[in-house]
Design a protein around this motif. Structure first.
Motif, PDB file in Angstrom:
ATOM      1  N   LEU A  86       0.765  -1.094   0.038  1.00 22.75           N
ATOM      2  CA  LEU A  86      -0.074  -0.039  -0.029  1.00 22.75           C
ATOM      3  C   LEU A  86       1.060   1.414   0.216  1.00 22.75           C
ATOM      4  CD1 LEU A  86      -2.760  -1.034   2.625  1.00 22.75           C
ATOM      5  CD2 LEU A  86      -2.727  -0.978   0.067  1.00 22.75           C
ATOM      6  N   ALA A  87       2.003   1.389   0.823  1.00 20.03           N
ATOM      7  CA  ALA A  87       2.734   2.346   0.866  1.00 20.03           C
ATOM      8  C   ALA A  87       3.555   2.711  -0.469  1.00 20.03           C
ATOM      9  CB  ALA A  87       3.967   2.314   1.969  1.00 20.03           C
ATOM     10  N   ALA A  88       3.881   1.635  -1.253  1.00 20.96           N
ATOM     11  CA  ALA A  88       4.731   1.790  -2.648  1.00 20.96           C
ATOM     12  C   ALA A  88       3.283   1.933  -3.756  1.00 20.96           C
ATOM     13  CB  ALA A  88       5.082   0.349  -3.004  1.00 20.96           C
ATOM     14  N   SER A  89       2.161   1.997  -3.513  1.00 21.65           N
ATOM     15  CA  SER A  89       0.970   2.078  -4.543  1.00 21.65           C
ATOM     16  C   SER A  89       0.837   3.699  -4.679  1.00 21.65           C
ATOM     17  CB  SER A  89      -0.252   1.288  -4.019  1.00 21.65           C
ATOM     18  OG  SER A  89      -0.949   2.091  -2.891  1.00 21.65           O
ATOM     19  N   ASP A  90       1.295   4.632  -3.699  1.00 18.63           N
ATOM     20  CA  ASP A  90       0.700   5.733  -3.764  1.00 18.63           C
ATOM     21  C   ASP A  90      -0.595   6.235  -3.865  1.00 18.63           C
ATOM     22  OD1 ASP A  90       3.522   6.758  -3.603  1.00 18.63           O
ATOM     23  OD2 ASP A  90       3.817   6.460  -5.723  1.00 18.63           O
ATOM     24  N   GLY A  91      -1.490   5.277  -3.226  1.00 16.45           N
ATOM     25  CA  GLY A  91      -2.904   5.436  -3.282  1.00 16.45           C
ATOM     26  C   GLY A  91      -3.722   5.095  -4.637  1.00 16.45           C
ATOM     27  N   GLY A  92      -3.109   4.630  -5.646  1.00 17.89           N
ATOM     28  CA  GLY A  92      -3.339   4.261  -6.832  1.00 17.89           C
ATOM     29  C   GLY A  92      -3.903   2.582  -6.913  1.00 17.89           C
ATOM     30  N   PRO A  93      -4.393   2.032  -8.082  1.00 16.98           N
ATOM     31  CA  PRO A  93      -4.728   0.920  -8.371  1.00 16.98           C
ATOM     32  C   PRO A  93      -3.478   0.018  -8.725  1.00 16.98           C
ATOM     33  CG  PRO A  93      -5.346   2.155 -10.270  1.00 16.98           C
ATOM     34  CD  PRO A  93      -4.989   3.015  -9.224  1.00 16.98           C
ATOM     35  N   VAL A  94      -3.450  -1.283  -8.295  1.00 17.06           N
ATOM     36  CA  VAL A  94      -2.476  -2.178  -8.529  1.00 17.06           C
ATOM     37  C   VAL A  94      -2.731  -3.306  -9.282  1.00 17.06           C
ATOM     38  CG1 VAL A  94      -0.813  -1.200  -6.847  1.00 17.06           C
ATOM     39  CG2 VAL A  94      -2.435  -3.443  -6.341  1.00 17.06           C
ATOM     40  N   VAL A  95      -1.704  -3.813  -9.999  1.00 15.19           N
ATOM     41  CA  VAL A  95      -2.245  -5.032 -11.021  1.00 15.19           C
ATOM     42  C   VAL A  95      -1.477  -6.259 -10.340  1.00 15.19           C
ATOM     43  CG1 VAL A  95      -2.338  -6.470 -13.094  1.00 15.19           C
ATOM     44  CG2 VAL A  95      -2.955  -3.857 -12.781  1.00 15.19           C
ATOM     45  N   LEU A 131       7.797  -8.040  -5.267  1.00 13.37           N
ATOM     46  CA  LEU A 131       8.040  -8.922  -3.933  1.00 13.37           C
ATOM     47  C   LEU A 131       9.293  -9.644  -4.233  1.00 13.37           C
ATOM     48  CD1 LEU A 131       4.518 -10.504  -4.119  1.00 13.37           C
ATOM     49  CD2 LEU A 131       5.048  -8.364  -3.118  1.00 13.37           C
ATOM     50  N   VAL A 132      10.129  -9.407  -3.181  1.00 15.15           N
ATOM     51  CA  VAL A 132      11.720  -9.929  -3.018  1.00 15.15           C
ATOM     52  C   VAL A 132      11.959 -10.338  -1.783  1.00 15.15           C
ATOM     53  CG1 VAL A 132      12.364  -8.212  -4.998  1.00 15.15           C
ATOM     54  CG2 VAL A 132      12.516  -7.647  -2.386  1.00 15.15           C
ATOM     55  N   PRO A 133      12.736 -11.230  -1.614  1.00 16.66           N
ATOM     56  CA  PRO A 133      13.272 -11.940  -0.404  1.00 16.66           C
ATOM     57  C   PRO A 133      13.905 -10.607   0.456  1.00 16.66           C
ATOM     58  CG  PRO A 133      14.202 -13.267  -2.172  1.00 16.66           C
ATOM     59  CD  PRO A 133      13.525 -12.072  -2.813  1.00 16.66           C
ATOM     60  N   TYR A 134      13.815 -10.677   1.739  1.00 13.74           N
ATOM     61  CA  TYR A 134      14.456  -9.562   2.718  1.00 13.74           C
ATOM     62  C   TYR A 134      15.843  -9.593   2.233  1.00 13.74           C
ATOM     63  CZ  TYR A 134      10.772  -9.437   6.039  1.00 13.74           C
ATOM     64  OH  TYR A 134       9.360  -9.306   6.523  1.00 13.74           O
ATOM     65  N   GLY A 135      16.404  -8.213   2.020  1.00 10.97           N
ATOM     66  CA  GLY A 135      17.565  -7.987   1.759  1.00 10.97           C
ATOM     67  C   GLY A 135      18.059  -7.926   0.168  1.00 10.97           C
ATOM     68  N   ALA A 136      17.299  -8.504  -0.419  1.00 15.29           N
ATOM     69  CA  ALA A 136      17.417  -8.451  -2.074  1.00 15.29           C
ATOM     70  C   ALA A 136      17.215  -7.104  -2.579  1.00 15.29           C
ATOM     71  CB  ALA A 136      16.645  -9.714  -2.813  1.00 15.29           C
ATOM     72  N   PRO A 137      17.982  -6.623  -3.552  1.00 16.92           N
ATOM     73  CA  PRO A 137      17.681  -5.152  -3.963  1.00 16.92           C
ATOM     74  C   PRO A 137      16.613  -5.192  -5.073  1.00 16.92           C
ATOM     75  CG  PRO A 137      19.973  -6.389  -5.094  1.00 16.92           C
ATOM     76  CD  PRO A 137      19.396  -7.019  -4.074  1.00 16.92           C
ATOM     77  N   PRO A 138      15.793  -4.337  -5.160  1.00 18.11           N
ATOM     78  CA  PRO A 138      14.820  -4.401  -6.381  1.00 18.11           C
ATOM     79  C   PRO A 138      15.497  -3.944  -7.645  1.00 18.11           C
ATOM     80  CG  PRO A 138      14.379  -2.508  -4.986  1.00 18.11           C
ATOM     81  CD  PRO A 138      15.532  -3.354  -4.203  1.00 18.11           C
ATOM     82  N   VAL A 141      16.016  -1.535 -10.813  1.00 16.52           N
ATOM     83  CA  VAL A 141      16.221   0.199 -10.679  1.00 16.52           C
ATOM     84  C   VAL A 141      14.855   0.651 -11.010  1.00 16.52           C
ATOM     85  CG1 VAL A 141      17.233   1.957 -11.865  1.00 16.52           C
ATOM     86  CG2 VAL A 141      18.424   0.189 -11.310  1.00 16.52           C
ATOM     87  N   GLY A 142      14.303   1.480 -10.251  1.00 15.29           N
ATOM     88  CA  GLY A 142      13.047   2.183 -10.459  1.00 15.29           C
ATOM     89  C   GLY A 142      11.786   1.499  -9.820  1.00 15.29           C
ATOM     90  N   ALA A 143      11.992   0.181  -9.298  1.00 11.45           N
ATOM     91  CA  ALA A 143      11.140  -0.531  -8.811  1.00 11.45           C
ATOM     92  C   ALA A 143      11.039  -0.245  -7.251  1.00 11.45           C
ATOM     93  CB  ALA A 143      11.042  -1.999  -9.073  1.00 11.45           C
ATOM     94  N   ALA A 144       9.874  -0.393  -6.573  1.00 11.83           N
ATOM     95  CA  ALA A 144       9.757  -0.314  -4.888  1.00 11.83           C
ATOM     96  C   ALA A 144       9.564  -1.784  -4.550  1.00 11.83           C
ATOM     97  CB  ALA A 144       8.294   0.247  -4.651  1.00 11.83           C
TER      98      ALA A 144
END
Length: 344
Positions: free
Chosen positions: A196-205, A248-255, A257-260
């Motif tokens: 939800l925090a990464a969505s900025d309040g908009g829809p997600v797929v 969705l990433v394992p803890y500690g794994a870098p996303p 570039v440009g992704a939350a």
């Protein structure tokens, strides 16, 4: 297994240098660390040979949210209403009880409990060598079995020994005789807060499959359906996550570039991301063409739909600075004030 450090550590008494733990490697703090679960005994919070650190204040003393200015709560890492704001120590390490050495439980220092042991006003484990209170042992019903080391009473010492190479081992989401794993419920509750925090309040797929089954109902209840949507998917080892806005990433794994990033425990992520067994096969040899086994065990089936753990969701979201944005704070307050389970 995601590791924060590559070397094994031991914890020693700050008073006499007596060794208090077996060699352990630091891993991320599990999302269920501060979430209770029913009226039953729970297994150890930490896997053998591991420890985690809670960077935020935890334990006693605590103060009610209503008695604090929001700036005071924010200084403790809490940005939205909670029942109590901890003013306890920061950086408490937690280990499995089986990894503790050289301590003695003092029953008189245990608090009121139901079926097990909880900490009282202070630590209930003392150093066997010098008597210094060093840790809190907890294993009451609904509380993950754990030993929380007091940061001012212990000292971490590196052994210089490399940690064993960890593997990503899938954690089944359903436990016998058909209930959803409480670790999965906590993980999805915490993941929902980050999503939800990464969505900025908009829809997600959401991607097709289990991710949508787990998070879809809550997302539909809490986010709008119209407007430009952000793409959500899995990324991590073997999955580049290209063209995704939220991963969705394992803890500690870098996303990418440009992704939350939405962090998940290793066991949950690997179950979602890694291919499992897809067809019945014999233990050895091959089956004749056109012949199928009729004794292949069916997978465990849950009694009900998995709902993200509400307490893990609120605990996590209250400690994300993004919750101070008006839209997310309104959403938090909606869940906070609603009857348990009525939103998702």
């Amino acid at each position: 297994m995601t590791r924060v450090t590559d070397l094994m550590d031991v914890f020693v008494c700050a008073g006499c240098e007596a060794v208090l733990t077996a060699p352990v490697v630091r891993v991320p703090l599990p999302p269920e660390a501060h979430v209770s679960c029913g009226h039953e005994f729970l297994p150890p919070l930490m896997a053998p040979g591991t420890y985690a650190v809670e960077p935020l204040p935890s334990g006693r003393p605590s103060r009610m949210w209503e008695d604090l200015a929001e700036s005071e709560a924010a200084a403790q890492g809490v940005y939205a209403p909670v029942y109590g704001v901890s003013f306890g120590p920061r950086d408490r390490a937690v280990v499995a009880p089986g990894d503790v050495r050289g301590t003695v439980l003092v029953p008189e220092r245990c608090g009121d409990s139901c079926l097990g042991v909880v900490a009282g006003e202070g630590p209930n484990l003392v150093c066997e060598a010098c008597g210094l209170p060093v840790a809190c042992r907890e294993d009451d019903c609904g509380i993950w079995s754990a030993v929380w080391l007091e940061p001012d009473a212990v000292r971490r010492v590196s052994t210089g020994v490399p940690a064993p190479v960890g593997e990503l081992t899938p954690l089944p989401p359903v436990e016998p005789p058909g209930r959803w794993s409480p670790r999965w419920a906590a993980a999805t509750g915490a993941a929902l807060a980050h999503l939800l925090a990464a969505s900025d309040g908009g829809p997600v797929v959401l991607p097709d499959g289990l991710v949508t089954e787990l998070l879809g109902p809550a997302v539909r209840a809490l986010l709008p359906a119209e407007g430009p949507a952000k793409q959500v998917g899995l990324a991590g080892p073997g999955l580049p996550g290209d063209d995704l806005d939220i991963v969705l990433v394992p803890y500690g794994a870098p996303p990418p570039v440009g992704a939350a990033a939405v962090p998940l425990p290793d066991g949950v992520w690997s179950y979602l991301a890694l291919p499992g067994e897809t067809r019945p096969i014999p233990a050895s040899g091959t089956l004749p063409a056109g012949v199928l086994r009729d004794d292949y065990p069916l997978p465990d089936h849950p009694w009900s739909l998995l709902r993200p753990d509400r307490d893990a969701f609120l605990y996590t979201l209250a400690r994300l600075p993004e919750v101070r944005s008006p839209w997310l704070r309104a959403l938090y307050d909606r869940v906070w004030t609603s009857p348990y389970g009525s939103v998702f």
